[in-house]
Design an enzyme around this catalytic site. Sequence first.
Site, PDB file in Angstrom:
ATOM      1  N   ASN A  23       0.843  -1.212   0.000  1.00  0.00           N
ATOM      2  CA  ASN A  23       0.000   0.000   0.000  1.00  0.00           C
ATOM      3  C   ASN A  23       0.869   1.249   0.000  1.00  0.00           C
ATOM      4  O   ASN A  23       1.745   1.327  -0.898  1.00  0.00           O
ATOM      5  CB  ASN A  23      -1.152  -0.036   1.001  1.00  0.00           C
ATOM      6  CG  ASN A  23      -0.848  -0.182   2.459  1.00  0.00           C
ATOM      7  OD1 ASN A  23      -0.338  -1.184   2.898  1.00  0.00           O
ATOM      8  ND2 ASN A  23      -1.188   0.803   3.252  1.00  0.00           N
ATOM      9  N   ASP A  24       0.694   2.179   0.891  1.00  0.00           N
ATOM     10  CA  ASP A  24       1.273   3.521   0.734  1.00  0.00           C
ATOM     11  C   ASP A  24       2.763   3.546   0.373  1.00  0.00           C
ATOM     12  O   ASP A  24       3.552   2.790   0.954  1.00  0.00           O
ATOM     13  CB  ASP A  24       1.184   4.298   2.057  1.00  0.00           C
ATOM     14  CG  ASP A  24      -0.160   4.210   2.712  1.00  0.00           C
ATOM     15  OD1 ASP A  24      -1.068   3.599   2.150  1.00  0.00           O
ATOM     16  OD2 ASP A  24      -0.294   4.751   3.818  1.00  0.00           O
ATOM     17  N   ASP A 152       1.211   8.606  10.614  1.00  0.00           N
ATOM     18  CA  ASP A 152       1.812   8.971   9.326  1.00  0.00           C
ATOM     19  C   ASP A 152       2.645  10.268   9.394  1.00  0.00           C
ATOM     20  O   ASP A 152       2.331  11.261   8.720  1.00  0.00           O
ATOM     21  CB  ASP A 152       0.737   9.087   8.223  1.00  0.00           C
ATOM     22  CG  ASP A 152      -0.176   7.871   8.164  1.00  0.00           C
ATOM     23  OD1 ASP A 152       0.280   6.782   8.557  1.00  0.00           O
ATOM     24  OD2 ASP A 152      -1.335   8.009   7.735  1.00  0.00           O
TER      25      ASP A 152
END
Length: 462
Positions: A23-24, A152
């Site tokens: 993912n990210d 994050d």
Amino acid sequence: MSLKDNKYLTPRFHLFPKSGWLNDPNGLCQLGGIHHIFFQYSPDQPKGGEKTWGHYSTKDFINYEFTGVFMKPDIPEDASGVYSGCAYVENDTMYIYYTGNVKHAGDYDYILDGRESNTTLVTSEDGINASGKRVLLRSQNYPDSLTLHVRDPKVLCHDGIYYMTLGARTKKDEGCAIVFKSKDKINWDFSHFIEKADYGYMWECPDLFYVDGKQFLSISPQGLEAQEYCFQNIYQSGYFNTDKDLLLDGQGLGEFTEWDYGFDFYAPQTYVDEKKRTILIAWMGMPDAEYGHDASIEDGWQHMLTLPRELVYDSETGKLRQLPIEEIKGLRDKKIDIKDIEDTEIYELDLSDFGENDFSIQLNKGFDIKFSKLKHDLVFSFTDKELGCNRTCRKLKLADGERVENMKIFVDTCSIEIFINDGIYTYTTKYFKAKEIKNWVSFEGSIESIKAYSLRPFNINI
Ligand code: FRU
């Protein structure tokens, strides 16, 4: 398993996990000429699972080295996942800040109870070897008005002071970013909130960056209501412009612009490279989407990263253009006739001189792009359910007086990225066709200039 046994073709010029889940993008940076592209990675679980950081590096965005897992959960403070974060480069060292996620076993809601979010630092000189982990901020260090959803970290330095933004969800279920300040990259003090009413219940992956001296805040908000032409996915990502200095004043957010109009674009991150370009890479995926189970799961992997895109400030509109970075031109193999597209595996279309009337473009029998003069919109539809793997249609309304001037379309074996009007709009999607089905393109309506190029694949050691 060898990739040759796969049912679907694997991406040729997009980064993906040979096995497992991605993912990210995380920790994007350039150090000593090498671009480091870390990413959220569950190596053996194509449907997602324990999050580690995987690592690719490249000098030229054509040749890539995959070096496997850079860090994984191995301290109590990141026991449930090494979540997203950034790399800040100083003194030939990457200072890597990430969220150590902890979910305690038990009957918790994991919003107000049962979760820890530990902002943790490791350093590395090569993206392969990591120092020990040092926890810098724990849940009790964040403001009381927040839930346990805080994560994050993204760090930048401005006038000798370090700033860290984190995404968060308040106890009133409002999304926001929070800013911490530091003089030494280790000790951080809470400074202020960045917020705007009615922008969802959670902001993930905040990223405060500058292009041409102008400040922007990118966020991936959750909880915005879908409208016909905007917020069409379950979660969004976009950027605010501002007239204020968000490092000092969190109330100064201006207009919000969505980064992309496709099905698969989330959690982008930017970095400034050694040529001073601001480069953005996003996750080509969408968490919790109803079309969230890609056909590639059958082949043991899921999700990709977008092409790296250079951000350019457009003074006329005050918006950011996204352009495929210059190096991507190096993938062009040769110019070809449209009819020869069926002999290519991957290709690029460069279209310009659109008339004012309706036009349509069909790609790979099952995906089309239609411009309606009456509605003044572009509609991107999967007419073949299997090809789109349950993706349907997305719409883009052009601004008053705006025309479609040009489009660059990059067609990989299982993704399409479209840059419209020099990147003022982009559209990103995945698709899945069986190996034996050939590429195919047709056009209707007035498009005067149509150029096609066959592309060469990335050179990757997987
Ligand atoms: C965004 C995100 C981040 C988190 C990471 C976990 O997609 O939910 O907020 O750190 O993914 O993989």
